[in-house]
Enzyme design. Structure first.
Site, mmCIF file in Angstrom:
data_model
loop_
_atom_site.group_PDB
_atom_site.id
_atom_site.type_symbol
_atom_site.label_atom_id
_atom_site.label_comp_id
_atom_site.label_asym_id
_atom_site.label_seq_id
_atom_site.Cartn_x
_atom_site.Cartn_y
_atom_site.Cartn_z
ATOM 1 N N LEU A 1 0.834 -1.199 0.000
ATOM 2 C CA LEU A 1 0.000 0.000 0.000
ATOM 3 C C LEU A 1 0.870 1.251 0.000
ATOM 4 C CD1 LEU A 1 -2.799 1.342 0.186
ATOM 5 C CD2 LEU A 1 -2.568 1.269 2.682
ATOM 6 N N GLN B 1 3.372 8.489 -8.068
ATOM 7 C CA GLN B 1 4.660 9.194 -8.034
ATOM 8 C C GLN B 1 5.842 8.221 -8.166
ATOM 9 O OE1 GLN B 1 4.729 11.706 -4.467
ATOM 10 N NE2 GLN B 1 2.568 12.187 -4.753
ATOM 11 N N GLY B 2 5.549 6.955 -8.455
ATOM 12 C CA GLY B 2 6.607 5.969 -8.664
ATOM 13 C C GLY B 2 7.131 5.310 -7.409
ATOM 14 N N HIS B 3 6.476 5.518 -6.264
ATOM 15 C CA HIS B 3 6.985 4.936 -5.016
ATOM 16 C C HIS B 3 6.795 3.418 -4.965
ATOM 17 C CE1 HIS B 3 7.772 8.881 -3.417
ATOM 18 N NE2 HIS B 3 6.523 9.248 -3.621
ATOM 19 N N ALA C 1 6.986 1.334 -7.442
ATOM 20 C CA ALA C 1 8.064 0.737 -8.236
ATOM 21 C C ALA C 1 9.385 0.758 -7.473
ATOM 22 C CB ALA C 1 8.207 1.478 -9.564
ATOM 23 N N GLU D 1 0.877 -12.507 -3.829
ATOM 24 C CA GLU D 1 -0.409 -13.055 -3.380
ATOM 25 C C GLU D 1 -1.565 -12.254 -3.954
ATOM 26 O OE1 GLU D 1 -2.873 -13.865 0.794
ATOM 27 O OE2 GLU D 1 -0.781 -13.250 0.843
#
Length: 403
Positions: A231, A239-241, A243, A265
């Site tokens: 999450l 914002q690419g967090h 990834a 999962e």
């Protein structure tokens, strides 16, 4: 005495959409309490307020569920213009909002504003749990923001209570969310913080998001980590967090010889797209995914190299193979590509048809005609699946190209 039609209409005025009236905040400083621009709302609320996602018994309702941005000290406040009077509606009672919420958040939350503001001041001394494994920056409009990713276990002092507060966000943003058994020592936690150094010498570490990983056993003596809960909180999404979090976990895993491969999962469609993006970007760096090598097809050698170097399991490897092969597909090779992907998509239908084929001989002429129609529908379904699949692949390739 039964409720009349007029009373039913009147009761509707006391019904509120929980997804709209629940206000969530990550509070950085006192002024944020009055700043509606930092408010965000649940994506869902049925896990707290039932399948209707409604709260009954109030007009002008606002449910404030605020967290200090570092320690996650929690504040709950319920405001409304009017509460239903049960004596006016044959004893109908309003929902007990505080009771519903308190079932899902740890004890010790405060309902007093001044108490919460006092707790907020303690954020200045908060330090992340565990060990730092990655740091990165995000720049926009001349402003650079710093982020760090930490790895922790439940044994780290203070982390258990912190995690109990953090996991409550799952209820509002992850469908069918459940709290994990943190006493099982096979769980590992990865957390992203925004690191902000102030002009007056204080450094704040504000929570951005987190991921949990469970280490399953893989025969004969290896491990197969499974990514379970992921999450990124709404103020930090897109914002690419996500990834960065996945990449940090991957890099740590690549050098670990005890890990066979990595699974996820029940990934949502959104997370599958994120996973595809990261995996494709990494696989494109391997020689086995060059145009020449990938033209040889989905080989065991490709699977073996991908698993050995990037810890990607066979099922995900197949998906990545198809995405990268689409990148190299031309007008001349498109038909062959389509047949290859459809053959893979058709496999579940083939398995189910084996049993049906045995029964075909016993069908009447009418039943046989109906079976023909079902086969036609199957081919239509297959075409839809193929088109959806290729559309999603193209989006991944576009994102990789622009990254």
């Amino acid at each position: 005495m039964a409720v009349t039609g007029f009373e039913k209409n009147a009761l509707q005025e006391y019904k509120s959409d929980a997804n709209e009236v629940v206000h969530l905040k990550l509070v950085r400083e006192a002024k944020d309490l009055e700043d509606e621009s930092v408010t965000f709302h649940p994506a869902m609320s049925h896990q707290v307020f039932g399948s209707s996602e409604n709260i009954f018994g109030y007009k002008g309702l606002t449910v404030e569920l605020y967290y200090s941005a570092c320690r996650l000290s929690t504040y709950v406040n319920i405001k409304y213009d009017e509460m239903i009077k049960s004596e006016d509606f044959d004893g109908v009672q309003p929902d007990d909002i505080l009771r519903a919420i308190s079932k899902h958040i740890p004890a010790g939350f405060c309902t007093n504003r001044d108490t919460f503001l006092a707790l907020l001041e303690q954020d200045a001394t908060f330090l992340p749990f565990g060990e730092i494994i990655h740091s990165y920056k995000r720049s926009k409009g001349g402003c650079t923001r710093n982020f760090e990713i930490y790895k922790s276990s439940i044994e780290v002092k203070g982390f258990r209570a912190y995690h109990e507060r953090l996991q409550t966000f799952l209820l509002w943003f992850v469908d069918a969310a459940s709290y994990i058994d943190v006493d099982d020592g096979k769980w590992t936690f990865y957390l992203i913080y925004e690191k902000q150094q102030t002009s007056y010498g204080v450094t704040f570490y504000r929570i951005v998001g987190y991921q949990t990983v469970y280490k399953y056993y893989a025969y004969p003596q290896l491990l197969r980590p499974r990514i379970s809960q992921v999450l990124v909180l709404p103020p930090y999404q897109r914002q690419g967090h996500g990834a960065e979090l996945l990449e940090a976990f991957y890099r740590e895993s690549w050098s670990d010889n005890s890990i066979l491969d990595i699974t996820v999962e029940d990934p949502s469609e959104e997370y599958q797209r994120l996973r595809d993006f990261v995996d494709v970007k990494n696989c494109l760096k391997l020689d086995c995914y060059s145009a020449d090598n990938i033209s040889k097809g989905f080989t065991s050698a490709l699977v073996k190299e991908t698993q050995a170097k990037l810890k990607i399991n066979k099922k995900q490897c197949r998906r990545v193979y198809e995405i990268i092969k689409l990148k190299y597909t031309t007008a001349q090779t498109l038909k062959a590509y389509r047949l290859e992907v459809k053959k893979r998509l058709h496999q579940p239908f083939q398995n189910s048809c084996k049993d049906v084929g045995k029964m075909e001989k016993a069908l009447t002429s009418e039943e046989h005609e109906a079976f023909k129609i079902s086969k036609t529908e199957k081919h239509k379904t297959l075409e839809v699946l193929y088109n959806e699949c290729v559309d999603s692949y193209r989006h991944i390739l576009e994102r990789v190209a622009s990254s």
